[in-house]
Design a protein around this motif. Structure first.
Motif, mmCIF file in Angstrom:
data_model
loop_
_atom_site.group_PDB
_atom_site.id
_atom_site.type_symbol
_atom_site.label_atom_id
_atom_site.label_comp_id
_atom_site.label_asym_id
_atom_site.label_seq_id
_atom_site.Cartn_x
_atom_site.Cartn_y
_atom_site.Cartn_z
ATOM 1 N N GLY B 210 0.807 -1.214 0.000
ATOM 2 C CA GLY B 210 0.000 0.000 0.000
ATOM 3 C C GLY B 210 0.837 1.260 0.000
ATOM 4 N N GLN B 213 0.907 6.741 -3.255
ATOM 5 C CA GLN B 213 0.479 8.029 -2.731
ATOM 6 C C GLN B 213 -0.190 8.810 -3.835
ATOM 7 N N THR B 214 -1.228 9.510 -3.457
ATOM 8 C CA THR B 214 -2.042 10.134 -4.491
ATOM 9 C C THR B 214 -1.359 11.373 -5.077
ATOM 10 N N GLU B 359 -9.212 3.402 -3.246
ATOM 11 C CA GLU B 359 -9.477 4.494 -2.306
ATOM 12 C C GLU B 359 -8.773 4.238 -0.970
ATOM 13 N N LYS B 360 -8.814 2.970 -0.563
ATOM 14 C CA LYS B 360 -8.201 2.614 0.710
ATOM 15 C C LYS B 360 -6.692 2.846 0.656
ATOM 16 N N ILE B 361 -6.097 2.376 -0.409
ATOM 17 C CA ILE B 361 -4.641 2.481 -0.528
ATOM 18 C C ILE B 361 -4.193 3.936 -0.658
ATOM 19 N N ILE B 362 -4.905 4.709 -1.482
ATOM 20 C CA ILE B 362 -4.457 6.091 -1.681
ATOM 21 C C ILE B 362 -4.963 7.004 -0.569
ATOM 22 N N GLY B 363 -5.847 6.491 0.279
ATOM 23 C CA GLY B 363 -6.331 7.287 1.388
ATOM 24 C C GLY B 363 -7.183 8.478 0.967
ATOM 25 N N THR B 364 -7.843 8.364 -0.166
ATOM 26 C CA THR B 364 -8.695 9.445 -0.665
ATOM 27 C C THR B 364 -9.973 8.826 -1.224
ATOM 28 N N LYS B 365 -11.087 9.498 -1.001
ATOM 29 C CA LYS B 365 -12.317 8.998 -1.624
ATOM 30 C C LYS B 365 -12.548 9.708 -2.952
#
Lengths: 429, 429
Positions: B210, B213-214, B359-365
């Motif tokens: 994971g 990064q976005t 979404e979970k991995i990049i921490g963004t919805k």
């Protein structure tokens, strides 16, 4: 059934290659009749519906006769709607895959004109457009028709119905009526005849003949499902009816192969029959189908020509046949030798038109058949289970089992509960 | 980004050929990590979601290691649902296209067992099934696992959630726990660990890391539309936003080419960028994209690796990327050099899962974005028309026209009506 091939029609090798890439095996009636005439430079009126292959009927000669590499368009194709313009352009792009120097540009309303200006500026040899937007470009001077050699009016009756008569006349006057003029129309009302008289030079009249007669004893259904649900629908119908041998028709060789994979993935003993297979392989497949080693055969029209298997339970038209004559031939593969049979044709969207045309020619209406729900498949399985049980009951010899169950039935459970439990154990999962 | 190719993973040529036919360019993370380990005979637990390429991660080695031509199955693959069984079987059939002697048979509930009996009898080397139906066949003696060499539990956590624990244990006991055991699971709860401890031999643990990064400054949207509407949706978004350069990502080379044709048919200056193209052709395409001669580029992940164009307005994920890392790399093609940018990912059905994982991995919805209606496209065009008008007004020098219109405005028409009429004349059709 027709016996000709595309290569007999005078089509150049680059285009033949693309036709083969696209998976088409043999020309449809309208293609067979129109392509040589258009290539010979004649004006022509084709009476044909959507789904009869008319786009290729004018698209192939248009592509072949287009002035390669020229800056001005030599072919203009007019369509009533944006959707049809996109579709025709798409087919021309595929047909032109191996042809150099022919670019097709669509011009239609609802799209920023700037994109079209750019495309036209780069130099298009074929322009496909809706009449309104074409007039717009003509007025702006961004489309010049001085070098035009061919005009095609696709779905001419539709264009008239939509009020494009004046626009059409104006466009034809721009082209000065000197180019070869081709028209396709499902009907030929007076307004069409007027255009013919005014703008066309002794046009050839070509019509898909209505000689098709429907096969006897076949129950003919039409099923409306989303395209992506057709394989599921076929599976459910087979499971529900318990059909043994099934024939699925597709319009292209390529789709045959991918359908076979899809049916195999669902556990069907499926195989393909199409013109890319050598004769000895085809014979092998046919034999396997005849003796039940293959239960589901996916075939093209040409390959199914010699198919004389007597026990086909259902014919599915995965694709609507491109010709009513094909339809009659396809469904005639079932209900042979006095047996009953069923034919199911899938429909949605634009296909409805082609189906209405088939109905008109064969003089029969296809009965609507809803897609079986998974519940119904389940239920029909229950019914066949009940048949099995009745069978066993009728054969008798059950004393021993009754003796075993009686103590149980004298306890907390009623005999019917016990029977239900047994049924669950036998048939569920 | 990974740099490996399928050919570096020890896959046999027949399967590599099929992988290429299917249009895949490079292995996904999970494939790259799992395939060599499984081929080496190790037990393995892969933590992976749907859409990460996990089916090929176990399917390729399963196919390669299956006992060709043997009468008893050497590989058993268990899936939680009928749909997944069909999907896995379908992928195995495609991968086995050039492999002789390996047949894959699906067994699942809801299908007449008779068809499965016939198929198993013919001799299957790989069986894909739901646990319930597999148990059923084991009890009937129609499936024998004596020669089993590999068991794969696909979506193991789902199978446990669905109450298949006992069935799984029973099946694993049939196979005597001596075969190579592979498990894929999105999560690794205690129940999974129990199975690992009991039935697996020092399994390798492989997880898609994971670390993604976005990208900064990219507005990230998700658009829910039917698959068949994606090209239309992309066209509308481009028309509405007036985007100049657009990048569309697809997962396979083959789909790139067909998408290019579809966009060209709509009048876009579109081209493809993928690994089947020679480097000099790719350079040419890239230059054309850079200087705006191509406005829409359809690319695969591998081909887009070196893509350093600064003015890309929108990135579309036509296919959901198979790896969160790919996602981040893709959307990073826009919003470069301090500019703003937008990324739109299409979703429906099973894809929602993969998107949730990203979404979970990049921490963004990803923000939901509805598909623009054709009305909205029209309206936004109006707005840009208004901008044009304001522009002309600000430039001034309109006296001459005012003089011409004044007599008209003194008659039956108000000035605003006249303005409206002019706007209609200028912009409509």
């Amino acid at each position: 059934m027709k016996n000709s091939s595309f290569s007999a029609l005078g089509i150049q090798p680059e285009i033949l290659k693309a036709v083969n890439d696209m998976g088409f095996e043999a020309p449809t009636s309208i293609q067979e009749k129109c392509i040589p005439e258009i290539l010979a430079g004649k004006d022509l009126v084709g009476q044909a519906q959507t789904g009869t292959g008319k786009t290729a009927a004018f698209g192939i000669p248009a592509l072949q006769m287009a002035n390669k590499g020229s800056k001005s368009p030599s072919v203009l194709i007019l369509t009533p709607t944006r959707e049809l313009a996109i579709q025709v352009t798409g087919e021309l792009i595929k047909l032109a895959k191996h042809v150099n120097g022919v670019f097709t540009v669509p011009v239609y309303g609802g799209q920023p004109i700037s994109r079209q200006l750019k495309a036209l500026k780069k130099g298009a040899q074929i322009v496909v457009g809706t009449p309104g937007r074409v007039i717009d470009h003509l007025k702006r001077g961004t489309l010049k028709l001085g070098a035009l050699e061919m005009v095609v009016l696709d779905e001419a009756d539709e264009m008239l119905n939509m009020g494009f008569r004046e626009d059409l006349e104006q466009i034809l006057s721009y082209s000065k009526g000197k180019s070869q003029t081709i028209m396709f129309s499902a009907t030929v009302p007076k307004a069409i005849k007027n255009i013919m008289n005014k703008w066309m030079d002794h046009p050839e009249m070509i019509k898909v003949e209505g000689k098709a007669q429907t096969a006897e004893g076949v129950e003919q259904y039409v099923m409306e499902v989303r395209d992506s649900m057709r394989v599921e629908a076929i599976s459910r119908v087979i499971d529900m009816t318990g059909a043994n041998l099934t024939l699925v028709f597709s319009n292209t060789k390529r789709r045959c192969d991918s359908l076979v994979q899809e049916f195999q993935a669902r556990g069907f003993a499926a195989d393909a029959l199409h013109g890319d297979m050598r004769q000895n392989v085809r014979d092998k497949v046919m034999n396997k189908f005849r003796n039940g080693k293959i239960e589901l055969l996916v075939a093209t029209d040409v390959a199914a020509r010699g198919l004389d298997v007597d026990d086909i339970d259902i014919v599915f038209n995965y694709d609507v046949p491109q010709d009513p004559e094909f339809y009659v031939h396809r469904i005639g593969r079932t209900a042979r030798a006095g047996k009953s049979g069923m034919a199911i044709t899938f429909s949605t969207g634009r296909k409805r038109k082609s189906i209405r045309f088939i109905e008109k020619i064969i003089g029969t209406k296809l009965m609507p058949l809803p897609m079986p729900s998974s519940k119904e498949v389940q239920l029909s399985k229950m019914e066949s289970h009940l048949d099995e049980i009745v069978d066993v009951l009728q054969k008798g010899g059950l004393r021993e089992y009754i003796d075993q169950l009686e103590p149980l039935a004298e306890g907390d459970f009623s005999p019917i509960e016990i029977a239900a439990a047994l049924m669950k154990m036998k048939f569920e999962k």
